[in-house]
Write an enzyme that holds these catalytic residues in place. Structure first.
Site, short mmCIF file in Angstrom:
data_model
loop_
_atom_site.label_atom_id
_atom_site.label_comp_id
_atom_site.label_asym_id
_atom_site.label_seq_id
_atom_site.Cartn_x
_atom_site.Cartn_y
_atom_site.Cartn_z
N LYS A 157 0.85 -1.19 0.00
CA LYS A 157 0.00 0.00 0.00
C LYS A 157 0.89 1.25 0.00
CE LYS A 157 -3.92 1.90 2.67
NZ LYS A 157 -4.76 1.71 3.88
N SER A 205 -9.70 1.84 2.96
CA SER A 205 -8.83 2.55 2.07
C SER A 205 -7.80 1.70 1.31
CB SER A 205 -8.09 3.63 2.87
OG SER A 205 -7.22 3.03 3.80
N SER A 242 -9.94 -0.50 7.08
CA SER A 242 -9.31 -0.29 5.78
C SER A 242 -8.61 -1.49 5.16
CB SER A 242 -8.30 0.86 5.87
OG SER A 242 -8.98 2.10 5.82
#
Lengths: 465, 88
Positions: free
Chosen positions: A74, A149, A173
């Site tokens: 990420k 996210s 997330s």
């Protein structure tokens, strides 16, 4: 050869047997077309170098479950010398001069880093739509969001663009995008994985974790990243004790507050049926302070966000507006120009909830409620081994459907934020499908009992497949 | 209210942003006001405060090996110093 449907375990076996090389794998994944916009950047040059190095290590007789395995990261987790944007204009060109602790550990294990995946700007969102680099598509239905996210990480795993990925979870997330994309996501106990090198959002809730295709792969990656780190004072010393839980002796708690009327009816029925299919001892439990969780969560995160984002001044690094007339004007213009809508919204909200005259009514109250929520879970765990809940009240929604109403978007995190407030570990995994859209289920354990969750989840996985 | 907060947070906002934020923040504050109903006894408050403890370590200077990389990120510099606009 098609490597996209293979697991870490299978790839690792192939590498050990010499059926293929890490370079073969890395080339395959780097060249596979990213048709869901999961990546912000691909790291072609360094990935090929890492793959060659891993192949050398394998050739010299070294073995390891992650040696030569390609992974995605990420884009709010720092890799030395590699752009880390946090999906923002503010950090569009930021190059960190150090490795996050998790990256350091995975490098030692021989992981090859394929690229940096998309997220909501600074991880603030539940759909990956607030990314400065555009939205990621859900591989199950490209008109829908992948969740957020960590939407890029979940979409990359689900569409075979990588075998596994790192994500971060502040209020869901990792778990919610894993559920939306039909893959497995683990949010470890707060403190079990070092946060050093993760762009901080809400430091008392943030946790790095793993998204993979199945439970076994998730466990393999988790086992190589947890542990105490001097660079993160909140990280804990703990050891992972492999256990094999006896399903017939398991007692599962189902909180009545998590099967609310507002949730999607088809999803509710699927989850209830999936729990029945497990054929385990199930008891209804109550977590009475659940109704206050979202309020406490959004006050605490916004407060911490407004503090953590204070460091982005656009002077030492990051977006800079050179038209500023003096220093104070640079702060206003660099921050006003560099941050997107949701980030500004949370900074402003958090500034309010921490400001003189309001702090006791909002922030202090939220901390107290947080304690009650944690206590609810500790009480419940006196009589059950694990707790099972839905991950999200809804299926993945259409791109653009909810982005204009922040409150409606926040309400979707109802089943995941409580876990972060209580600091507990939780795993999200697919249990069923409705009209080709995955249904995600959440398995929650006591603090530092990841081993129990993973062992039970491996058995549940066989039943739900 | 938004003007005061954006001043505290050192963020410039356009007039449209200000009016959008006003609407959004009011809506969110309206929602989180439900917290006021939550009943917290003083006993629970005491327990909550005693639960947290500080973690200390020795404050030892560790040399960072790649200072050039940090300096390279500066938006403006003079030699190896960070240069900012006039302070006064």
């Amino acid at each position: 050869m098609d490597y996209s449907s293979m697991t870490i375990k299978e790839l690792s076996r192939g590498l050990s047997n010499g059926d293929f090389s890490s370079l073969d794998l890395t080339n395959y994944f780097l060249n596979k077309e990213d048709d869901v916009s999961a990546y912000i950047s691909k790291l072609k040059k360094s990935a090929l170098e890492q793959a060659k190095e891993a192949d050398e290590r394998i050739k010299s007789g070294e073995r390891g479950e992650l040696l030569g395995i390609p992974m995605a990261v990420k884009d709010n987790i720092m890799i030395k010398g590699v752009k880390c944007t946090s999906a923002s204009l503010a950090l569009k060109d930021y190059i960190p001069p150090y490795d996050a602790t998790v990256i350091k550990k995975l490098k030692e294990a021989g992981v090859v880093f394929l690229g940096k995946t998309n997220l909501d700007e600074f991880a603030m969102g539940s759909s990956t739509e607030s990314s400065y680099f555009g939205v990621t598509l859900n591989p199950c239905d490209k008109t829908r969001v992948p969740g957020g996210s960590s939407g890029g990480s979940a979409a990359a795993v689900a569409s075979g663009l990588t075998v596994s990925a790192l994500g971060s979870d502040t209020g869901g997330s990792i778990r919610q995008p894993a559920a939306f994309c039909g893959v497995v996501g683990l949010k470890p106990t707060y403190g079990s994985v070092s946060r050093y090198g993760l762009a901080a959002m809400a430091s008392s809730l943030d946790q790095i974790g793993v998204i993979s295709k199945n439970v076994e792969d998730t466990e393999i990656v988790f086992k190589s990243i947890f542990g105490r780190d001097v660079m993160d004072s909140t990280s804990a010393d703990y050891s992972f004790n492999d256990i094999d839980v006896d399903k017939s002796k398991l007692k599962i708690g189902i909180p009545k507050e998590y099967f609310v009327d507002g949730m999607d009816q088809a999803m509710k029925e699927e989850i209830e049926q999936s729990i029945k299919d497990l054929d385990v001892d199930v008891v209804e439990i109550s977590l009475p302070h659940t109704k206050y969780a979202l309020s406490a969560y959004y006050i605490i995160t916004s407060s911490e966000v407004s503090s953590n984002m204070g460091k982005y001044d656009g002077l030492r690094y990051g977006f800079s507006d050179n038209s500023a007339k003096d220093l104070i004007d640079s702060y206003f213009k660099n921050r006003g120009g560099g941050f997107g809508k949701e980030v500004k919204r949370r900074i402003i909200l958090g500034t309010h909830t921490l400001s003189a005259g309001y702090k006791d009514a909002y922030y202090q109250k939220a901390l107290e409620v947080r304690h009650l929520i944690r206590q609810d879970f500790l009480d419940a765990f006196k009589s059950v081994d694990l707790i099972i809940t839905p991950v999200s009240p809804s299926f993945p929604f259409k791109i653009g459907e909810k982005i204009t109403d922040p409150l409606e978007m926040y309400l979707l995190d109802i089943f995941t934020v409580t876990i972060n407030l209580a600091g507990l570990p939780a795993l999200s995994m697919p249990c069923s499908k409705v009209n080709n859209l995955p249904v995600g289920i959440q398995i929650i354990g006591k603090h530092f009992e990841e081993a129990k969750i993973l062992s039970a989840a491996k058995q549940f996985e066989k039943i739900w497949k | 209210m938004i003007k005061k907060l954006s001043n505290l947070a050192r963020i410039s906002l356009s007039p449209e942003e200000e009016s959008d934020l006003k609407k959004d923040i009011e809506k969110v504050l309206d929602y989180v006001n439900s917290l006021k109903e939550a009943n917290i006894s003083s006993k629970q408050q005491d327990y909550f405060q005693s639960e947290l403890s500080n973690i200390f370590r020795q404050d030892i200077v560790v040399e960072f090996d790649d200072k050039d990389a940090i300096i390279k990120s500066f938006n403006d510099k003079e030699e190896r110093f960070l240069k900012v606009k006039a302070i006064l």
